[in-house]
Scaffold this motif. Structure first.
Motif, short mmCIF file in Angstrom:
data_model
loop_
_atom_site.label_atom_id
_atom_site.label_comp_id
_atom_site.label_asym_id
_atom_site.label_seq_id
_atom_site.Cartn_x
_atom_site.Cartn_y
_atom_site.Cartn_z
N LEU A 3 0.87 -1.17 0.00
CA LEU A 3 0.00 0.00 0.00
C LEU A 3 0.90 1.22 0.00
N GLN A 35 -1.67 -1.15 -4.11
CA GLN A 35 -2.76 -0.21 -3.88
C GLN A 35 -2.15 1.18 -3.77
N LEU A 125 -10.18 1.61 -2.00
CA LEU A 125 -8.99 0.82 -2.29
C LEU A 125 -9.34 -0.66 -2.45
#
Length: 392
Positions: A3, A35, A125
């Protein structure tokens, strides 16, 4: 899969062509399986344009209304970038700070982030969206729009990265990392592959503009790994973390220019107390029992004079040079010897955590930074015996 929170500043999104280039860079990270949350600033020059409009109406604009105005710059950028990503077939959603729910205190024009709610971000997300968030802004407990002060988009990115538990917060800018000194001043400056948070904080506090001080302090206190990268070329940039061990006493030389040395006709304690009340973190020291010297940025001189009841006289244009590193205090004698070789005079010297700072005449800045960088950074790295560096 990681992420990532990626932040792009005003220069990086300065026109449509650059926004398109940012979209391609974001997509590259998404294609690697990550992400991505993107935080953007207003397009280069837009905040100053809006501020100029406000001052055409009122020289001292209402602070609340100024924040309403200034926050619009980022809203333009997030929409344009989301459009560029969607056009390329990648689902992207733009969000203002209010839609994310970034809560701040009520210090208009210079607010601090209190909390970032993650529910809306996480939902998008998990649905496979790239989320594009407006930096620099938030909302206080009274439902007022606030802005975070100059460079506040960096802080937005770090706060979001902290709240989400991101693997890395990547700050994209017009340079490819953190340098040992300003490469615009010293061509021999080199990019650091890593730098300790304590050193980065000192560099930012004393003049390095690659990262905004508040964002570095926030990242440090919340244990958020930072990486500084170029918006315009590929590379590993500079990683800011806690595990770095530097080979020599000085990591770099930070420079603060465009300053004035001002004499105030009042005792030191009185001036220092007044500066604190005004919110100034100025370097000041006693010249005589009834006079104090204050170092102030050129742009802050009018506010300083307005806030002090005592007469002021400008003494000289000055610059602050700071050696930064864990053991720079060992270099005090060597520093004086090095500057004496150049025939330079030091107005004043002070020490703080991981920092040894000197105040010199602005006309001597270039000579001084060249010499200090060569002596304590470039040449020092070629020496095996670090103790020798402390010998004058």
């Amino acid at each position: 899969m990681a992420l990532l929170v990626q932040k792009f500043g005003g220069t990086s999104v300065g026109d449509i062509e650059r926004i398109e280039a940012v979209a391609e860079r974001v997509i590259k990270a998404r294609q690697q399986g990550h992400q991505v949350v993107v935080v953007v600033s207003a397009m280069a020059g837009e905040t100053n344009r809006l501020l100029g409009l406000a001052k055409q109406v009122d020289d001292v604009p209402n602070q609340r209304e100024l924040d309403v105005l200034l926050s619009t710059g980022e809203q333009v950028t997030i929409a344009l970038l989301a459009m560029a990503l969607n056009k390329r077939g990648f689902r992207a959603t733009s969000m203002t700070a209010d839609q994310v729910t970034i809560r701040t205190d009520n210090a208009f024009n210079n607010a601090s982030i209190i909390q970032v709610d993650t529910e809306n971000l996480t939902s998008l997300l998990n649905a496979g969206h790239i989320v594009v968030v407006a930096g620099f802004q938030g909302r206080d407990s009274g439902n007022n729009i606030t802005t975070l002060g100059r460079g506040g988009s960096d802080t937005t990115a770090v706060a979001i990265a902290s709240a989400l538990g991101a693997d890395e917060c990547q700050i994209f800018t017009d340079v490819d990392g953190v340098y040992t000194t300003d490469p615009r001043l010293v061509t021999a400056a080199r990019r650091l592959s890593t730098i300790h948070f304590d050193d980065m904080t000192a560099m930012a506090r004393f003049g390095a503009k690659v990262l905004q001080l508040q964002s570095v302090e926030y990242a440090q206190s919340h244990q958020v790994p930072l990486r500084v990268l170029s918006s315009f070329e590929d590379g590993d940039g500079t990683l800011v973390d806690f595990s770095v061990s530097q080979p020599c006493a000085a990591v770099g030389v930070a420079v603060m220019s465009q300053q004035l040395l001002v004499r105030v006709a009042a005792p030191f304690n009185e001036v220092a107390e007044r500066l604190t009340l005004l919110g100034f973190e100025a370097w000041c020291y006693a010249e005589e029992s009834d006079a104090t010297l204050v170092v102030v940025a050129n742009d802050d001189l009018a506010r300083l004079k307005w806030g002090l009841s005592s007469p002021t006289v400008t003494v000289a244009g000055v610059s602050t040079l700071s050696l930064v590193g864990e053991h720079v205090h060992q270099l005090q004698g060597s520093l004086h010897a090095a500057l004496a070789e150049c025939g330079l005079t030091i107005y004043q010297q002070k020490q703080s955590a991981r920092c040894l700072s000197i105040l010199i005449d602005s006309a001597d800045q270039q000579l001084a930074v060249d010499h200090l960088h060569k002596t304590f950074v470039v040449d020092a790295e070629s020496l095996d015996n670090q103790t020798f560096l402390a010998v004058s």
